[in-house]
Design an enzyme around this catalytic site. Structure first.
Site, PDB file in Angstrom:
ATOM      1  N   THR A  22       0.882  -1.286  -0.016  1.00  0.00           N
ATOM      2  CA  THR A  22      -0.078   0.015  -0.039  1.00  0.00           C
ATOM      3  C   THR A  22       0.786   1.258   0.080  1.00  0.00           C
ATOM      4  OG1 THR A  22      -1.632   0.982   1.160  1.00  0.00           O
ATOM      5  CG2 THR A  22      -0.278  -0.268   2.663  1.00  0.00           C
ATOM      6  N   GLU A  54      -4.888  -2.791   4.984  1.00  0.00           N
ATOM      7  CA  GLU A  54      -4.158  -3.354   6.117  1.00  0.00           C
ATOM      8  C   GLU A  54      -5.193  -4.281   6.930  1.00  0.00           C
ATOM      9  OE1 GLU A  54      -3.486  -0.282   5.148  1.00  0.00           O
ATOM     10  OE2 GLU A  54      -1.656   0.622   5.883  1.00  0.00           O
ATOM     11  N   LYS A  74      -6.117  10.244  -2.242  1.00  0.00           N
ATOM     12  CA  LYS A  74      -6.621   9.108  -2.997  1.00  0.00           C
ATOM     13  C   LYS A  74      -7.383   9.525  -4.279  1.00  0.00           C
ATOM     14  CE  LYS A  74      -7.816   4.563  -1.593  1.00  0.00           C
ATOM     15  NZ  LYS A  74      -8.680   3.534  -0.603  1.00  0.00           N
ATOM     16  N   TRP A  96      -3.676   5.454  -4.446  1.00  0.00           N
ATOM     17  CA  TRP A  96      -2.773   6.567  -3.454  1.00  0.00           C
ATOM     18  C   TRP A  96      -2.029   7.192  -4.167  1.00  0.00           C
ATOM     19  CZ3 TRP A  96      -5.303   7.584   0.718  1.00  0.00           C
ATOM     20  CH2 TRP A  96      -5.747   6.618   1.456  1.00  0.00           C
TER      21      TRP A  96
HETATM   22  P1  AMP Z   1      -6.679   1.263   0.681  1.00  0.00           P
HETATM   23  O1  AMP Z   1      -5.490   0.671   1.645  1.00  0.00           O
HETATM   24  O2  AMP Z   1      -6.009   1.681  -0.649  1.00  0.00           O
HETATM   25  O3  AMP Z   1      -7.732   0.271   0.761  1.00  0.00           O
HETATM   26  O4  AMP Z   1      -7.198   2.572   1.390  1.00  0.00           O
HETATM   27  C1  AMP Z   1      -7.447   2.620   2.609  1.00  0.00           C
HETATM   28  C2  AMP Z   1      -8.059   4.175   3.059  1.00  0.00           C
HETATM   29  O5  AMP Z   1      -8.986   4.519   1.849  1.00  0.00           O
HETATM   30  C3  AMP Z   1      -8.885   4.419   4.180  1.00  0.00           C
HETATM   31  O6  AMP Z   1      -7.912   4.425   5.338  1.00  0.00           O
HETATM   32  C4  AMP Z   1      -9.460   5.516   4.014  1.00  0.00           C
HETATM   33  O7  AMP Z   1      -8.718   6.513   4.232  1.00  0.00           O
HETATM   34  C5  AMP Z   1      -9.981   5.575   2.407  1.00  0.00           C
HETATM   35  N1  AMP Z   1     -11.144   4.892   2.603  1.00  0.00           N
HETATM   36  C6  AMP Z   1     -11.626   3.520   2.135  1.00  0.00           C
HETATM   37  N2  AMP Z   1     -12.793   3.529   1.898  1.00  0.00           N
HETATM   38  C7  AMP Z   1     -13.497   4.866   2.267  1.00  0.00           C
HETATM   39  C8  AMP Z   1     -14.867   5.201   2.363  1.00  0.00           C
HETATM   40  N3  AMP Z   1     -15.986   4.384   2.156  1.00  0.00           N
HETATM   41  N4  AMP Z   1     -15.082   6.446   2.531  1.00  0.00           N
HETATM   42  C9  AMP Z   1     -14.031   7.366   2.855  1.00  0.00           C
HETATM   43  N5  AMP Z   1     -12.763   6.963   2.781  1.00  0.00           N
HETATM   44  C10 AMP Z   1     -12.514   5.704   2.596  1.00  0.00           C
END
Ligand code: AMP
Length: 542
Positions: free
Chosen positions: A187, A332, A440, A445
């Site tokens: 990530t 994670e 994001k 990311w």
């Molecule tokens: P990832 O590890 O790429 O899946 O990203 C995880 C992060 O994406 C989380 O810690 C949030 O900051 C953001 N995120 C994931 N789902 C949501 C959601 N439904 N609404 C807002 N932020 C989200």
């Protein structure tokens, strides 16, 4: 003690064995990079996965070794999900949207032994192969007729279908330790270099059970599941495993993720549920609206990875009778932590209140606990108003990033998510902000530190700050704020063209704003919150 239950380890391969024995005739449909549609059954999937497991043995792959994939959602990728993890090595899914330097870093860090790739990524693989030492074998996920000429290759190039044909379909899935590693995903949603999250067989199977439940993704043998979320992004939110567990028909979109292609596939295959990030659904909704059409089979869609806008919930539910399940998760967390599905007493709330509720990221799956804390680490009340740092713990939460060189991220046994949230009396969590310094965009990311580092390479930049600014299409885009060196005539376009080749094209900020100063805190740190308040709506229409 006598009289207890059988002790069978929770293993990824057991999901495939179940699908083969109990749903053997169920279909898997894939749009291929070769341009056609491929159809077969779970029985054939299992047979080919066993052949591939034998092929990995012939290549000398040992238990625990990492096997990289750079591939779209498709049946060959699915075969690798089981052949690699099931035989005891570790499936390392790579994100092709990363810059080649980052990919090379990740591949070297993971010490990938073999790298499988879809033909689309041949140019990328060639650049990667020149930069890395670890994978000695590269496998093109295609047949002999489509094999590329690859002269300038850093390693040995093999053909996927040759490996399958040359291998026996008899393979006994080993009884592994359920706490051994099954897959790995890096990530960039943290500061510094990308970090690897290593899933275990046990965590993966437990996540599969919980995420399939009616109050989670609500999957069954009667479903036709279309995972739009990539298989390189946290195991497509677990859907390949879930589909095996429940015996659902699976539909893989391959590389065509535009609205038209998705809509045609949904209608042709009579998809009942799907999952993806808001940006993808925007494209789909725009296409369906332009046609004046609607969905004949789709009943619900899981939307996560970024906040689901209320207008999108409205469009799906009111115009198309497709239920929205707003989900929150992280790499994670394997990834699902919360899903917004109503409790009994909320079902009868008036529509506006139910819509307001659906803007929340939802309540915890059993197996994940969460809390919000203040700056001292003291827990905050679940009043729906007090925002705090969101922390989680549970069966499928990482305790340590992959690689011995990193310290544990946990605080008192809890994983700090870097999200700021409220939790209400019903246990519904809502993200209100983010404390981690990342952006994001379209569900992927972008590292603000990496953008700032490039800007600082420019001789006329005195100070550079990159912030996440809201964007109508991509949810967020990077915005670069720059203090020029005195006397500099540097123009925004000139600075942006300086990013060419230094970061992935989509990482380049869309705009530069030149400022006189940036606000600094007591310790000299840039106060990004203040800048986000000031410039966070830069890309939104006035
Ligand atoms: P990832 O590890 O790429 O899946 O990203 C995880 C992060 O994406 C989380 O810690 C949030 O900051 C953001 N995120 C994931 N789902 C949501 C959601 N439904 N609404 C807002 N932020 C989200």
């Amino acid at each position: 003690m006598q009289g207890l239950m059988m002790q069978q380890p929770l293993l990824v391969a057991s999901l495939l064995t179940h699908a083969e024995r109990h749903h053997g005739e169920q279909k898997i449909v894939s749009r291929r990079v070769e341009g056609d549609v491929h159809r077969y059954t779970y029985r054939q999937l299992a047979k080919r996965a066993r052949r591939m497991a034998n092929a990995l043995g012939t290549l000398g792959v040992k238990r625990g070794e990492r096997i990289g994939t750079l591939a779209w959602n498709g049946y060959r990728h699915m075969e690798l999900y089981f052949a690699v993890s099931g035989s005891g090595s570790v499936l390392h899914t790579l994100n092709p949207r990363l810059h080649v330097d980052q990919l090379a870093y990740i591949i070297e860090h993971a010490e990938d032994r073999v790298l499988f790739f879809d033909l689309t990524f041949l140019p990328l693989i060639e650049s990667v192969a020149r930069r890395v030492k670890s994978p000695k074998v590269f496998v093109a996920m295609t047949d002999r007729a489509h094999m590329p000429q690859a002269d300038d290759f850093g390693g040995m190039l093999m053909c996927y279908e040759d490996l399958i044909e040359q291998s026996d379909d008899v393979f006994e899935w080993p009884l592994l330790d359920e706490n051994s590693a099954s897959s790995l995903c890096y990530t960039s949603g943290t500061t510094g270099n990308p970090k690897g999250v290593l899933y275990s067989h046990r965590s993966t199977v437990l996540h599969t059970y919980a995420a399939a439940l009616p109050d989670a993704m609500n999957c069954s043998a009667r479903d036709v599941i279309l995972p739009v979320v990539p298989m390189f992004h946290v195991n497509a939110w677990g859907l390949p495993y879930i589909a095996c567990m429940v015996g659902a028909k699976l539909v893989f979109p391959g590389p065509a993720l535009d609205g038209k292609s998705l809509y045609e596939l949904i209608e042709q295959e009579q998809v009942t549920m799907s999952a993806g990030v808001p940006t993808v659904w925007q494209g789909l909704l725009a296409h369906v609206d332009a046609l004046g059409a609607t969905f004949s089979s789709m009943r619900r869609t899981v939307i996560g990875g970024a906040p689901c806008p209320t207008a999108m919930t409205d469009a799906f539910q009111n115009r198309h009778q497709v239920e929205v399940l707003h989900a929150w998760g992280m790499t994670e967390l394997s990834p699902i932590g919360t899903i917004c599905s109503f409790k009994a007493h909320q079902q009868s709330l008036p529509m506006p209140q139910r819509h307001a509720l659906q803007a929340k990221q939802g309540r915890s799956l059993c197996g994940i606990d969460m809390r919000i804390v203040d700056a001292n680490g003291d827990e905050l009340p679940w009043d729906g108003e007090s925002p705090g740092d969101l922390q989680v713990r549970g069966h499928w939460v990482t305790q340590q990033y992959f690689g011995a060189d990193v310290v544990s991220p946990l605080c008192d046994g809890w994983f700090p998510t870097g999200d700021i949230a409220t939790i209400d009396r019903d246990g519904f969590m809502q993200i209100t902000d983010r404390s981690k310094d990342v952006i994001k965009s379209g569900g992927e990311w972008i590292s603000s530190a990496a953008i700032e580092n490039v800007a600082y390479l420019h001789p006329e930049v005195s100070m550079a700050v990159c912030i996440a600014a809201r964007h109508p299409k991509w949810d967020e885009r990077p915005l670069l704020l720059v203090v020029k060196k005195s006397g500099s005539e540097l123009a925004g376009d000139e600075l942006l063209s300086f990013f060419n080749g230094r970061v992935a094209r989509w990482w380049t900020p869309d705009a530069v704003v030149f400022v006189e100063t940036v606000p600094l805190g007591a310790t000299g740190k840039v106060l990004k919150n203040q800048l986000r308040d000031q410039f966070g709506e830069y890309y939104l229409p006035a």
